[in-house]
Design a protein around this motif. Structure first.
Motif, PDB file in Angstrom:
ATOM      1  N   ARG A  41       0.847  -1.188   0.000  1.00 21.11           N
ATOM      2  CA  ARG A  41       0.000   0.000   0.000  1.00 21.11           C
ATOM      3  C   ARG A  41       0.884   1.238   0.000  1.00 21.11           C
ATOM      4  N   GLY A  42       0.275   2.373  -0.341  1.00 21.34           N
ATOM      5  CA  GLY A  42       1.009   3.618  -0.375  1.00 21.34           C
ATOM      6  C   GLY A  42       1.738   3.870   0.930  1.00 21.34           C
ATOM      7  N   TYR A 207      -1.714  12.387   1.092  1.00 21.47           N
ATOM      8  CA  TYR A 207      -2.999  11.962   0.549  1.00 21.47           C
ATOM      9  C   TYR A 207      -2.827  11.424  -0.874  1.00 21.47           C
ATOM     10  N   GLN A 210      -1.471   7.956  -0.817  1.00 20.98           N
ATOM     11  CA  GLN A 210      -2.513   6.970  -0.530  1.00 20.98           C
ATOM     12  C   GLN A 210      -3.356   6.697  -1.774  1.00 20.98           C
ATOM     13  N   GLN A 211      -3.761   7.761  -2.461  1.00 20.33           N
ATOM     14  CA  GLN A 211      -4.665   7.631  -3.606  1.00 20.33           C
ATOM     15  C   GLN A 211      -4.004   6.941  -4.801  1.00 20.33           C
ATOM     16  N   ASN A 213      -1.257   4.908  -4.514  1.00 19.05           N
ATOM     17  CA  ASN A 213      -0.514   3.726  -4.079  1.00 19.05           C
ATOM     18  C   ASN A 213       0.982   3.872  -4.377  1.00 19.05           C
ATOM     19  N   LEU A 247      -4.015   7.783   7.337  1.00 12.68           N
ATOM     20  CA  LEU A 247      -4.248   7.419   5.935  1.00 12.68           C
ATOM     21  C   LEU A 247      -3.872   5.971   5.648  1.00 12.68           C
ATOM     22  N   ASN A 248      -3.454   5.266   6.702  1.00 12.08           N
ATOM     23  CA  ASN A 248      -3.040   3.861   6.582  1.00 12.08           C
ATOM     24  C   ASN A 248      -1.834   3.686   5.655  1.00 12.08           C
ATOM     25  N   LEU A 249      -0.957   4.693   5.656  1.00 14.16           N
ATOM     26  CA  LEU A 249       0.264   4.584   4.867  1.00 14.16           C
ATOM     27  C   LEU A 249       1.273   3.704   5.605  1.00 14.16           C
TER      28      LEU A 249
END
Length: 259
Positions: A41-42, A207, A210-211, A213, A247-249
């Protein structure tokens, strides 16, 4: 009485079906979550430059509390005292990457014009790496002092390192967004106070990571030092790291995204 018995059995049957259905849905949901967690993930690659060992060491608790794994590009290793070398080893033991930033922190772009390439490599790469190797540090990634580079230097150093990091000196923050693997040349975004980058711009980059990846590469020197501009206030760094978490980065070291 017979009707009541039949009705009760039907209700029991449908109740059992409902329980099995929701249990199955719950399992499927857990499977999906487990699957998404296992995927790449990102992320955020937080990098530090030079040899501010004491400053970084004082902030290990911050990194540990938020699960941060950072990359520390070391220059002037020959100037570290014994206590600082022990602290650097402790930083490494906490899961951070010890990378390389040259022997004497010279501007490679200027030096390559005034000295032979062989001499530059021997003095600024081989000598410093040997000192680090002797103490159990084996850097695999490199950052240019002052962030200046050219294609010739990139190709030369990529024979020795998995990746090289230059400086994003543009207004295009997305230049510091990189893929999650196979990077050779990265552009770190300076976020010290000297960069005059406000928090919202940095959060926008997170952000985007995240968007899309991808991984945002940020560059810092010191944390909370009021005697210089090459530092980031503790509150600001904490906000950035908390935002990345929200953001779950994932926190990547540079070597992880250079494979």
């Amino acid at each position: 009485s017979l009707l009541m018995t039949f009705t009760f059995k039907r209700l029991t049957f449908f109740a059992l079906l409902a329980i099995l259905f929701f249990a199955n849905q719950s399992c499927n949901k857990n499977d999906i979550n487990a699957s998404s967690d296992s995927k790449t993930r990102g992320g955020l690659a937080l990098t530090f430059d030079d040899n501010y060992i004491d400053n970084w060491y004082r902030n290990l608790d911050l990194f540990d509390s938020l699960g941060v794994k950072a990359t520390f590009y070391i220059s002037n290793y020959n100037k570290l005292n014994a206590a600082q070398k022990i602290k650097l080893q402790e930083i490494k033991n906490h899961g951070h990457e010890i990378a390389f930033h040259s022997t004497n922190h010279v501007n490679f772009l200027k030096c390559v014009d005034s000295t032979s390439v062989d001499k530059l490599v021997k003095r600024e790469i081989d000598h410093g790496l040997k000192l680090l190797n002797n103490d159990g540090f084996y850097p695999t990634t490199f950052a240019y002092p002052y962030g200046q580079h050219n294609d010739f230097l990139d190709q030369l150093l990529l024979k020795r390192f998995k990746s090289v990091r230059a400086l994003n000196g543009t207004q295009d923050l997305s230049r510091s967004l990189v893929p999650l693997k196979n990077n050779k040349l990265l552009f770190g975004l300076g976020i010290d106070e000297s960069s005059n980058r406000n928090l919202s711009k940095i959060e926008d980059l997170l952000y985007l990571a995240q968007q899309t990846n991808r991984c945002a590469v940020l560059l810092v020197h010191n944390i909370e030092r009021h005697d210089m501009k090459m530092q980031i206030p503790l509150w600001k760094l904490r906000e950035i790291l908390i935002r990345a978490k929200s953001l779950n980065l994932k926190f990547y070291t540079i070597s992880e995204i250079s494979k």
